[in-house]
Design an enzyme around this catalytic site. Structure first.
Site, PDB file in Angstrom:
ATOM      1  N   TYR C 138      16.748   9.020   9.532  1.00  0.00           N
ATOM      2  CA  TYR C 138      17.613   9.165   8.359  1.00  0.00           C
ATOM      3  C   TYR C 138      16.874  10.071   7.385  1.00  0.00           C
ATOM      4  CZ  TYR C 138      20.832   7.191   4.750  1.00  0.00           C
ATOM      5  OH  TYR C 138      21.789   6.976   3.784  1.00  0.00           O
ATOM      6  N   LYS C 166      20.432  11.398  11.164  1.00  0.00           N
ATOM      7  CA  LYS C 166      21.468  11.399  10.151  1.00  0.00           C
ATOM      8  C   LYS C 166      20.930  12.217   8.999  1.00  0.00           C
ATOM      9  CE  LYS C 166      23.915   9.589   6.556  1.00  0.00           C
ATOM     10  NZ  LYS C 166      23.951   8.731   5.382  1.00  0.00           N
TER      11      LYS C 166
END
Lengths: 319, 319, 319, 319
Positions: C138, C166
């Site tokens: 992330y 992500k």
């Protein structure tokens, strides 16, 4: 024990020694507390940034804090860091710290999220309600990426939310403005905020900060040479500024150990915290110099440079 | 005149007064120089950030610098800011400053562009070759968005490129490390870098900086109260730290004027520089408090708050 | 359920509805999951930033995750955020997430501390060993204050540590370079990293990101209008770019709701997350629009502006 | 010549070739303009960041601009960067640019100083009054360290101060919000701001930006391969997004040349601008690849890597 108001003196953030398999090394932590108390420190700050608090699980945190409290045995007060992202999470650490017998709490503004002064005020007020322990604000923008505004600190001091602030912002001018707004040398000693405690984390300019009127210092390097910081503090309190500067300069030179980790090969935490722990190991205080995962261990060459720094500062490695 | 080595004392960055139609106000600037010299300052820094140097055209810069040099008339040395984005542009300012009779030069690292320590070294070395005048590095990350590394400063001090540094980085710990690396109080007085000058721009912690061993201070607020900074400096040099702190606290309170511009309605330059100029106007030193476009003028209400600050600090407005 | 490789489509970060007394509202969370699945989403990201993960205690996190997993009931995969400061703390969240039945994990680089790419690599490798679940990195510098270097992501993709990333860095140029290095449109479809999933959190430029070749999107606003994002995704997959842009523009306008909280009176989280929850409440999906302490609640006036935005985007408030 | 409203297409920031003794190389600059016009570009941006504008003296700036205007010879419009710290200094560049025959102006917000949106508005309005030429705002936070707020841009578009904006902020989401606020694809074509021009500097995501609705692109890499960017633009305008993406991916790969300068041994400007100039030299367009002092020259090894990139992208070095 109840906390002096204001809290004054040398309050080192206590390193958390590890065993070689990454568990809290309880006997070494006890020995470290003895080393600090023997050095004459005025309080202990467990679970601070230098304690690698954000690297430790809740279980490890509690074990470390309990060990420090027991080892301190009421000789000096123990402040407990309750560092986490937001209010509810910090409140859980507060309850644990109270159970462990901490004498005071140290909390930051919310982090990871984008916050706001009005939210920070709500945060500290909610924390203050959680346990009947003095609460210190920890101003550390390098970690939480916001700065506690002076007006907010003043408001929270005046309404009794905060018992003090630990300033690691590096903004000495801002701290000085706050000191003067709180009354300066004269006014602070007698005014309504006489009990409010201003502690600096700026371990390289302690003489200057004491001259400016802070109450105490929270030096990471104080793990390695607590007696040095106590001498510095005592000289300043006695108005012997020449002696204070001399001691500070020796400590600044000793502080150079934080750079032993080759730049570009590890983070600043790995190098600085690794050097403190290596020094404590070299001095025979703790059994192992390991830092917590995923920090990168110092090489033997880096540790040798730590030993050089110790010797240059008049401290003698025993390993 | 030749510059003392090291340059010591109070060296205020001289404001650039304007007429109401945005021209350099030469008579007011002469009067300001008299005000500063009468206050006992040890040097003048023309064309610094507080002088609004980056707001002035080349023509206005030269007019301001020439006026300061002529008004100083050899009583104190004049340092000239040669602030621009990169080497060739700075070199043009250097030639102009030499023609105007400046005694030393003050230059920053390149800005606007993304630079690198090796490029900054090339930059300062090229500047040093441009005129036979002492060169000071101006470390001001808030404006140039890079920090001069201590190792680089030391290298450029040792090879004679730099005569000194004006530190406006706010990194007091880093400055202290540099001071100690250069020999500390003892070593600096006698070592090979004894002539190298360390000046701080941190006007709120001058007592602390002098305790730590800097040679002098470059306070923007020194425009308003030069005599106060000189008293502070003299007390520190005499080792009367109690008196130094007292004077510093009064000046910190006076400094509160920089916040008179309502937050959110103007930039920090407009508010801070506007307050200094408003104070100089209220004290009768300069004719008009205007700042340079596109800064936003202070309201009458803000100016009234400046007057309050002056009175509280024992300075009497005459308008 | 096992995760598609690559994971493709619309994977909203699921809001965590609260009751009016700040407890996880399980029925509302179940209703929200139905709303999302009915909207056609391809996966659910529980305990992301939009889920207020860093505001929730461990107990609340587990309750929220368990609820999402049970409500999803295998219809779409559930990714679980395991967000915490460093390795050991994240590992505890991983074990909890595995116990709750998560299908994949999403972790950031260490934060609060000053880290380094070599340490981040150690961190992700240790996380990958903790549970036999696909791991997504992330990349969210606005929260963790470091950027995952493209070279590091590529290395961790190639050695199997990471199943995907992500990207909430906002660095579209950097993401594009990574996409091209991984083979571009052609190469990614068939190469050794064909299963590696690139998801963007940039909810305002999904059409552009899909054109560039990302596999999917994690839109916070997808809580409010999941069907809109699915239409956008389907149009893009079908090559109907005119339709995709039209849908995106409607969603950009709807996104304006994040600004309903008056600037200067609350943080960006309070305003943005408050507006999403207010919208879900207005649409009848959840029972209460409260955000977690110490965030500041939206005023009735702000909620009315959310309702205006919903109507303008063709969504009909039922309250 | 008068500027199209809106200005559309590929408008590269023109590199400023130097002779080996650091003078503007007029014949090479003329050849570069021919190379760009032959490539089909729709305009030229002289004295931009890629032109090393902040490295050039005023005399060099004027020589470069005059050369570009004369070489363009009215075939395409010439935008002139008027980059300097504040209003009065920029106004001097505006007068010089008007004298040189520029068709439009490109200016940033104030930098070096701490500014404010209200001051930035005053700045642009004063600039607009200085010459009767269309004015573009240049949004480049990486250099000026502030971001132009969308509300400000809209206000200055609506009152006629600005003819357009060159967005190098990297904030694609913010740009998309502005595009939608200005009416989106539909509304912009016919509304009152139909002539306002949105240009992106994001050379790695031109396909995506054109899909989102920007009018044109200002690619530094467009110096090296103008025809490639024109093909990309034409494909996008024709709705052939597959072709646009393919061309963009080739250009992204070519862009890798900016990393040839060894990290840690020079700044990003030295490496990126050095690679563009090395490429132009290798392609036979300009005589010398030197960048302006104090940038660090590329090594022969780095230049060889530039040649590799050219060949991989189908461009053939002639040296």
């Amino acid at each position: 024990m109840s906390l002096p108001t204001p809290l004054r003196g040398v309050v080192p953030p206590v390193c958390t020694p590890l065993t070689s398999d990454q568990e809290v090394d309880v006997p070494s932590l006890r020995a470290l507390v003895e080393h600090l108390v023997a050095g004459g420190v005025h309080g202990l700050f467990a679970l601070g940034s230098t304690s690698e608090v954000v690297y430790l699980t809740d279980r490890m945190r509690e074990l470390a804090l309990k060990t420090v409290v027991e080892a301190a045995a009421g000789r000096v007060p123990v402040l407990a860091g309750v560092i986490d992202t937001t209010t509810y999470r910090v409140q859980e650490h507060i309850r644990a710290a109270a159970d462990c017998g901490a004498d005071a709490l140290v909390a930051t503004a919310p982090f990871y999220t984008r916050t706001h002064p009005l939210e920070i005020a709500r945060h500290f007020r909610a924390l203050r309600q959680t346990a009947d322990l003095p609460l210190f604000a920890y101003d550390i923008p390098v970690s939480v990426h916001s700065k506690l505004p002076a007006a907010l600190l003043r408001e929270l001091a005046e309404d009794g939310t905060l018992a003090g602030v630990k300033d690691s912002s590096g903004d000495e001018g801002g701290l000085r403005r706050l000191l003067v707004e709180l009354g300066g040398h004269e006014g602070r000693a007698s005014g309504p905020l006489a009990g409010f405690s201003l502690l600096t984390g700026a371990e390289l300019t302690v003489d200057a900060a004491l001259l400016a009127g802070v109450d105490g210092v929270v030096p990471g390097l104080g793990n390695v040479d607590p007696a040095g910081y106590v001498r510095l503090y005592d000289a300043a309190r006695a108005g012997d500024w020449g002696r204070a500067v001399e001691e500070q300069e020796r400590l600044v030179d000793l502080f150079g150990m934080v750079d032993v980790g080759p730049e570009g090969e590890m983070g600043r935490s790995s190098s600085a915290l690794g050097s403190f722990k290596a020094a404590l190991n070299l001095l025979g205080v703790i059994e192992c110099g390991a830092t917590v995962q995923p920090q990168i261990p110092l090489s033997a060459e880096s540790v040798a440079r730590v030993a050089d720094r110790l010797r240059a500062a008049g401290l003698t490695p025993v390993r």
